[in-house]
Design a protein around this motif. Structure first.
Motif, short mmCIF file in Angstrom:
data_model
loop_
_atom_site.label_atom_id
_atom_site.label_comp_id
_atom_site.label_asym_id
_atom_site.label_seq_id
_atom_site.Cartn_x
_atom_site.Cartn_y
_atom_site.Cartn_z
N GLY A 107 -3.01 -11.97 7.66
CA GLY A 107 -4.43 -12.19 7.40
C GLY A 107 -5.29 -10.95 7.52
N LYS A 108 -4.70 -9.76 7.29
CA LYS A 108 -5.48 -8.54 7.37
C LYS A 108 -6.50 -8.50 6.24
CE LYS A 108 -2.01 -5.71 9.68
NZ LYS A 108 -1.26 -4.44 9.68
N LYS A 109 -7.70 -8.05 6.56
CA LYS A 109 -8.79 -8.04 5.59
C LYS A 109 -9.54 -6.71 5.65
CE LYS A 109 -9.45 -13.06 5.89
NZ LYS A 109 -10.40 -14.16 6.16
N VAL A 110 -10.25 -6.42 4.58
CA VAL A 110 -11.04 -5.20 4.51
C VAL A 110 -12.29 -5.48 3.68
CG1 VAL A 110 -9.88 -4.35 2.43
CG2 VAL A 110 -10.94 -2.71 4.01
N THR A 111 -13.35 -4.78 3.99
CA THR A 111 -14.60 -4.92 3.23
C THR A 111 -14.87 -3.62 2.48
OG1 THR A 111 -15.53 -6.49 4.82
CG2 THR A 111 -17.08 -5.33 3.38
N ILE A 112 -14.99 -3.72 1.17
CA ILE A 112 -15.25 -2.56 0.31
C ILE A 112 -16.62 -2.73 -0.32
CG2 ILE A 112 -14.46 -1.21 -1.67
CD1 ILE A 112 -11.67 -2.28 -1.17
N ILE A 113 -17.47 -1.76 -0.13
CA ILE A 113 -18.81 -1.79 -0.72
C ILE A 113 -18.95 -0.58 -1.65
CG2 ILE A 113 -21.29 -1.78 -0.26
CD1 ILE A 113 -20.66 -2.90 2.52
N ALA A 114 -18.95 -0.83 -2.94
CA ALA A 114 -19.06 0.24 -3.94
C ALA A 114 -19.98 -0.26 -5.05
CB ALA A 114 -17.68 0.60 -4.49
N PRO A 115 -21.25 0.06 -4.99
CA PRO A 115 -22.21 -0.48 -5.97
C PRO A 115 -22.01 0.07 -7.38
CG PRO A 115 -23.27 1.14 -4.56
CD PRO A 115 -21.91 0.91 -3.99
N THR A 126 -9.43 4.54 -3.77
CA THR A 126 -10.13 3.57 -2.93
C THR A 126 -9.17 2.50 -2.45
OG1 THR A 126 -12.19 3.95 -4.15
CG2 THR A 126 -12.04 1.92 -2.87
N PHE A 127 -8.26 2.09 -3.31
CA PHE A 127 -7.24 1.11 -2.94
C PHE A 127 -6.34 1.65 -1.83
CE2 PHE A 127 -2.72 0.10 -3.85
CZ PHE A 127 -2.70 -1.20 -3.38
N LEU A 128 -5.91 2.91 -1.93
CA LEU A 128 -5.05 3.49 -0.90
C LEU A 128 -5.78 3.61 0.43
CD1 LEU A 128 -3.28 6.37 -2.90
CD2 LEU A 128 -2.34 4.13 -2.27
N ILE A 129 -7.07 3.98 0.38
CA ILE A 129 -7.86 4.07 1.60
C ILE A 129 -8.03 2.70 2.23
CG2 ILE A 129 -10.14 4.66 2.52
CD1 ILE A 129 -10.32 6.81 0.34
N ALA A 130 -8.23 1.69 1.40
CA ALA A 130 -8.35 0.32 1.91
C ALA A 130 -7.06 -0.11 2.60
CB ALA A 130 -8.70 -0.63 0.77
N LEU A 131 -5.92 0.25 2.02
CA LEU A 131 -4.64 -0.09 2.65
C LEU A 131 -4.50 0.58 4.00
CD1 LEU A 131 -1.96 -0.01 -0.21
CD2 LEU A 131 -2.96 -2.01 0.90
N SER A 132 -4.83 1.88 4.08
CA SER A 132 -4.70 2.58 5.35
C SER A 132 -5.67 2.02 6.39
CB SER A 132 -4.96 4.08 5.16
OG SER A 132 -6.30 4.32 4.74
N THR A 133 -6.82 1.55 5.94
CA THR A 133 -7.76 0.91 6.86
C THR A 133 -7.17 -0.36 7.45
OG1 THR A 133 -9.61 1.79 5.57
CG2 THR A 133 -10.11 -0.02 7.08
N MET A 134 -6.34 -1.03 6.66
CA MET A 134 -5.68 -2.26 7.11
C MET A 134 -4.38 -1.97 7.86
SD MET A 134 -6.20 -4.28 3.49
CE MET A 134 -5.57 -5.88 3.98
N GLY A 135 -4.06 -0.67 8.02
CA GLY A 135 -2.82 -0.32 8.70
C GLY A 135 -1.60 -0.45 7.82
#
Length: 348
Positions: A107-115, A126-135
């Motif tokens: 259930g790992k989640k991430v919030t991405i805000i890119a207007p 951005t996808f790779l950074i989101a993955l690393s943020t989720m570990g």
């Protein structure tokens, strides 16, 4: 009776005309079917139009891809799940992904805000950074990318770099570094202090093997360039002289190696440091008693050689390669002499 007979004749004539008309119409239809291809088939075998397939579920629409070089919209709801993130990146890259159900179920989640819309390359980063943020991170496996925990990625087969500077990316990679001037352990300690919690810095002989995010290794290389410079690697070593006079041996070594004398008994001001020559990558760090052992040892010059008269000991300020060169020469010169007086030392 005659009128009845006439009526019958008239009816018979009318029936014959109808039969002939029917036969003419049938003949016309046959001729038409022969002249116009498919006419009869459409008339005889007409079927209702097939109904479109009913989608099996939302995944059919979700997991569709189309490679695009245009701009990519980032429209995620807060706390986006891994499945939605994978569906989004697959939509514009058409890459194949495999995720362990146990990772998805965490259930790992991430919030991405890119207007603003992003280019395909920036969206992928951005996808790779989101993955690393989720570990999490990606591991290339043939035609697919496997999603794994970042903590276990250092034991996976990841891309290897041997030179240059890695990209500023959150892709897990491995880098092989051969220090030119700095001691391996000194450099390892410095790089280990800035690695990520998921990375590792290991020493293998004269090399460092670094496994971490590409962006993290990029920062490590900046630090390594600042540390791995001439004159920043000298250590202090002592060599006990058993048979010869340490002061005389020091003078002889200075002549051989071209080192300015630093004074006996530890006295005298420090001479201008002699620039150490770079080590040859891949050459052995030590030199045996046979003199040298590699280009890095034979070409290295110590910064200075001092003498402690009380203990008849040489104090060598040099890099590891420079020390090995001095030690090799001392082993050849510090020997018992069979000739009477034994005051002559010959170096060939």
């Amino acid at each position: 009776m005659q009128p009845i007979s006439n009526h019958s004749t008239s009816f018979s004539s009318s029936g014959g005309f109808g039969a002939r008309l029917g036969r003419a119409v049938l003949a016309a239809m046959i001729v038409s079917s022969l002249l116009v291809p498919g006419f009869g088939a459409r008339s005889a075998f007409a079927q209702p139009a097939p109904k479109p397939d009913v989608p099996a579920g939302d995944d059919d629409k979700l997991f569709s891809c189309h490679k695009s070089n245009g701009m990519v919209s980032v429209t995620f709801k807060p706390e986006t799940e891994l499945k939605d993130l994978l569906a989004w990146v697959m939509g514009f890259t058409c890459k194949n992904f495999i995720a362990d159900p146990r990772i998805v179920s965490t259930g790992k989640k991430v919030t991405i805000i890119a207007p603003n819309k992003l280019s395909a390359a920036d969206a992928y980063e951005t996808f790779l950074i989101a993955l690393s943020t989720m570990g999490l991170t990606l591991i290339p496996k043939g035609p697919v990318y496997r999603i794994v925990e970042s903590a276990s990625a250092k034991s996976e087969t990841v891309p290897i770099y041997k030179k240059g500077t890695p990209a500023n990316s959150d892709q897990f990679v491995r880098y092989i570094l051969r220090p030119t001037y700095a001691q391996v352990e000194t450099l390892r300690g410095a790089l280990d202090s800035i690695r990520s919690t998921s990375g590792s810095v290991q020493t293998v002989g004269s090399m460092l093997i670094i496994t971490d995010y590409s962006s993290q290794i990029r920062d490590m290389m900046s630090l390594a360039r600042a540390i791995d410079v001439p004159g920043n690697t000298d250590g202090i070593y002592t060599i006990a002289v058993k048979y010869a006079d340490a002061t005389q041996l020091q003078q002889k070594l200075n002549e051989i190696l071209g080192v300015t004398a630093g004074g006996a008994g530890g006295g005298g001001g420090p001479p201008p440091p002699t620039k150490a020559r770079p080590n040859t990558p891949g050459a052995p760090a030590g030199g045996g008693g046979g003199g040298g052992g590699g280009d890095d040892v034979s070409g290295a010059v110590p910064s200075k050689i001092l003498v402690d008269d009380r203990t008849n000991t040489l104090i060598v300020v040099a890099s590891p390669a420079g020390y090995q060169r001095v030690k090799s020469l001392v082993d050849r010169l510090d020997i018992t002499l069979d000739t009477e007086g034994g005051s002559s030392i010959h170096v060939y």
